[in-house]
Design a protein around this motif. Structure first.
Motif, PDB file in Angstrom:
ATOM      1  N   ALA A  24      50.477  40.612  29.736  1.00  0.00           N
ATOM      2  CA  ALA A  24      50.438  39.316  30.415  1.00  0.00           C
ATOM      3  C   ALA A  24      49.009  38.916  30.754  1.00  0.00           C
ATOM      4  O   ALA A  24      48.610  37.762  30.549  1.00  0.00           O
ATOM      5  N   LEU A  25      48.217  39.860  31.262  1.00  0.00           N
ATOM      6  CA  LEU A  25      46.834  39.543  31.629  1.00  0.00           C
ATOM      7  C   LEU A  25      45.971  39.248  30.411  1.00  0.00           C
ATOM      8  O   LEU A  25      45.084  38.403  30.462  1.00  0.00           O
ATOM      9  N   SER A  26      46.208  39.966  29.321  1.00  0.00           N
ATOM     10  CA  SER A  26      45.370  39.811  28.128  1.00  0.00           C
ATOM     11  C   SER A  26      45.930  38.784  27.152  1.00  0.00           C
ATOM     12  O   SER A  26      45.381  38.608  26.061  1.00  0.00           O
ATOM     13  N   GLN A  27      47.001  38.097  27.538  1.00  0.00           N
ATOM     14  CA  GLN A  27      47.631  37.074  26.690  1.00  0.00           C
ATOM     15  C   GLN A  27      48.087  37.644  25.354  1.00  0.00           C
ATOM     16  O   GLN A  27      47.984  36.993  24.313  1.00  0.00           O
ATOM     17  N   THR A  28      48.563  38.869  25.367  1.00  0.00           N
ATOM     18  CA  THR A  28      49.120  39.495  24.166  1.00  0.00           C
ATOM     19  C   THR A  28      50.582  39.088  24.017  1.00  0.00           C
ATOM     20  O   THR A  28      51.348  39.145  24.977  1.00  0.00           O
ATOM     21  N   HIS A  29      50.963  38.691  22.823  1.00  0.00           N
ATOM     22  CA  HIS A  29      52.345  38.271  22.592  1.00  0.00           C
ATOM     23  C   HIS A  29      53.275  39.479  22.661  1.00  0.00           C
ATOM     24  O   HIS A  29      52.953  40.565  22.159  1.00  0.00           O
TER      25      HIS A  29
END
Length: 402
Positions: free
Chosen positions: A229-234
């Motif tokens: 969520a923090l690293s915007q990983t799908h």
């Protein structure tokens, strides 16, 4: 510096020990008792509007469940409250309406005291107005007042320590209520039992419990979802029901900082940082139990929050879980702002650069913070040089630990 930093971090994690939830409430959750939740829907009619034939008939049949004022009338349509508690709620809602405290489509949350086992509960109420006829554009509108009750006001309405990360179930409940809009167009609500009542009955399960279900699903692997969520990983969920996919998607959205982009430029830069790195999707395979996670990435910052989530889940406390999630995001934003300040200072001081290295080593979230900083300072050559040095430092530290 490290002492105050650790203290602040521990305060964020130990939300269950704070005054946000009193000891009696926590004791009740420790017993893993089922949280009671209720709903009520009223027909709202402005007295200056022209009532339709079906609404007049409805009011006549339910005269004993109608409260009338000079400017409006409020008629009970359906409720899961005990019979002795519903009139008390209707009196409360009527008082709010007479003061103009309910605006169309915008819900609010307050504490109400009713004749129910909990005595005092958090009450979300929202006025859904019907479209006004062209013949009476200035007339008082008709519509429906929808109420959801459960937990406590502190549970339903979350205000963390920092005003920029105010998140509350009110936003999600507003959206949930809007999903009922089309179903309320049927004359005399002939679809009450088939559509409206089932939808209202699911409000707690759909709008409150999804974070709890995700923590129960992945258990100690929750750190991988937090990092994603923090690293915007799908995050991709396979071999699962649609409800599980929706729960995980909503958890990632709730844990990310993307929704704060208009309130915090730091959060906006994090949303753009994903374009700088090639990352593999986090995959959750639900064909086995417990689910198998692949392409997992975490860090010490996310790992440190695992126990707080597991403790709250063990207490069956969805409101505490949401508060912990909000504190997690708050701490991430605070650390991003600290690094941003250190980078500016490091442009003029070697000692500040040393402090940057110390900070990144101590916070445990260096990979995410640097990803954000690189995106935010991409057009500033001096800052980029400092960030490159910091990235090399973090890389060397990781290799040494390995």
């Amino acid at each position: 510096m490290f002492t105050s930093q650790t203290s602040s971090f521990q305060d964020s994690i130990d939300v269950e020990e704070r005054d946000d939830f009193d000891s009696e409430e926590i004791a009740g959750y420790n017993q893993k008792s089922q949280l009671n939740c209720y709903y009520t829907i009223y027909l709202y009619q402005g007295t200056r509007s022209e009532a339709s034939g079906e609404n007049v008939a409805w009011n006549q049949r339910r005269a004993d469940s109608t409260t009338s004022h000079e400017d409006f009338s409020l008629t009970l349509i359906d409720s899961s409250l005990p019979s002795e508690a519903e009139p008390e709620l209707r009196t409360y809602i009527s008082r709010r309406l007479s003061k103009g405290a309910l605006l169309g489509g915008m819900g609010n949350i307050a504490t109400v005291e009713l004749s129910i086992p909990e005595e005092s509960v958090g009450c979300y109420c929202c006025l859904l107005e019907q479209e006004r006829s062209p013949e009476q554009p200035d007339a008082d509108g008709n519509g429906y007042v929808i109420c959801f009750m459960g937990g406590s006001e502190k549970g339903l309405n979350l205000y963390p320590l920092h005003c920029d990360v105010r998140r509350s179930y009110k936003i999600e409940l507003d959206k949930y209520v809007q999903g009922l809009h089309c179903s309320l167009q049927t004359p005399e609500l002939q679809n009450l039992e088939t559509e409206v009542r089932p939808y209202l009955s699911r409000w707690f399960d759909e709008s409150v419990m999804h974070i709890y279900r995700v923590v129960q699903l992945v258990q100690s692997n929750i750190s991988f979802l937090l990092h994603a969520a923090l690293s915007q990983t799908h995050v991709e969920v396979i071999n699962s029901e649609e409800r599980t996919k929706a729960d995980v998607s909503r958890f990632i959205k709730a844990a990310s900082l993307q929704g704060l982009s208009q309130q915090d430029p730091t959060a906006a830069s994090l949303c753009k940082a994903i374009s700088e790195d090639t990352q593999s999707n986090l995959v959750i395979d639900c064909s086995v139990s417990p689910p198998m996670l692949t392409h997992t990435v975490s860090n010490r910052f996310c790992d440190d929050w695992i126990q707080a989530f597991l403790n709250a889940a063990e207490r069956c406390n969805p409101f505490l879980l949401r508060q912990i999630l909000e504190n997690f995001k708050l701490k991430a934003i605070q650390d991003m702002n600290s690094l941003k300040r250190f980078v500016r200072q490091a442009e003029m001081s070697h000692y500040a650069l040393f402090r940057c290295c110390q900070f990144l080593q101590g916070c445990g979230n260096g990979d995410v913070l640097l990803q954000n900083a690189r995106a935010e300072h991409s057009d500033l050559p001096e800052a980029c040089s400092i960030i490159a040095v910091l990235e090399e430092f973090i890389k060397e530290q990781s290799q040494a630990q390995a």
